[in-house]
Design a protein around this motif. Sequence first.
Motif: not given
Length: 420
Positions: A41-53
Amino acid sequence: MNNEVAKSDSVMFNNSLISADDALAFLLDSSIAASRIEVVSLDDSLDRVLAGNIQSTINVPGFDNSAMDGYTIALDDHQVSQKNLVFNVVDRIPAGSTGNELKMGCAARIFTGAPIPKGANTVVMQEECQLSKDGTQILIERPIKLNENIRPIGNDITKDGIILSKGRKIQPQDISLAASVGIGNLEVFKKIKVGVFFTGDELVEPGNSLTPGKIYNSNRYALVALLKQVGCDVINLGNIEDKLKATCDALESLSNQCDLIMTTGGVSVGEEDHVKPAVEKLGELNLWKIRMKPGKPLAFGKVKQVPFIGLPGNPVSSFVTFCIFSLPFIKKMQGNSHYESKIVKVKANFECKRAKPRREYARVQIDNSSETLLANLYPKQGSDVMSSVVWADGIIEIPEDTVFEKGTILNYYPMNELTR
């Protein structure tokens, strides 16, 4: 399994010192980017790395809207650039509502973000409009142009446009952007798992009393904290018995759970230590002697195909080699497209009168009082002086085989970039 070290004529692994640049290039070539993906979720996405555009499915804004509080006007062609114009106020359009179509020569009270009604073609800020006492008319003394203060559809984001690129480490502003186009979940690379353990009969855990010949195990806490700060899941076996079987068991256990194994100390050539033979028994170990200070010894290899990095034992050496070598390696493993360390150009507020054979990574503080950033050296640069790292704003690179005067421009690595 072939446990041989690379051929002795290899520029990387023979007994001569190799350059820091060559060592880093080899490490990065050996780092395999993450492929496992999960949805968060957006709430859990901070500092994660995007796996696609990430592409937008909508235009932002989705309609022409007012950039400020004021009056939107259906300006007739002959009124363009005319002064002292009077308009009848026939509607009121707050944000979130849609106004009625305006006829030529009419105006509507409008608020920031509200849709521009059909027929309207400009917006004048409220401070420039003189409202009649009964509120039915406005007078605008200055000339008016078409399309003033109107945010057109798609002004920020266009439908199907890429708003965030694969490999980006997600920051709060990225989360806001994703939310603004209605995206509630993001595909990210799974966190890499890093296994660590520490050996040495001389090590004592903080909180316990020291006896003669013992030292506190500060490297354990530094390494775990650094790994967690850069977004790794850490499996920490802590201190293990200083025996070959215990070391092999620890390595084998971590190789079945982790994407990377790291230790500190005990793997430089010629040391009596169980890590080196244990790694060689289960995989392969390439021992490096890098032309740098602090941190000459650095180990890289594999334990059952899982990458292994052995950092030096001295606390500053361990910290610096993690920042310069391990962090870019880990960032690339995480799928981060910006894995190379950021370099800033600064002036050295010191001189180097004697050329040194090894590149130095010295701890410095930055003086911001002048137009150009000035770097001041910590007076004690020993590999045991961890207080220099706490004091420092970052690390400056002093080239090998070089002399220079005060004011020379050198490469500088900000500490907040080296540890994140």
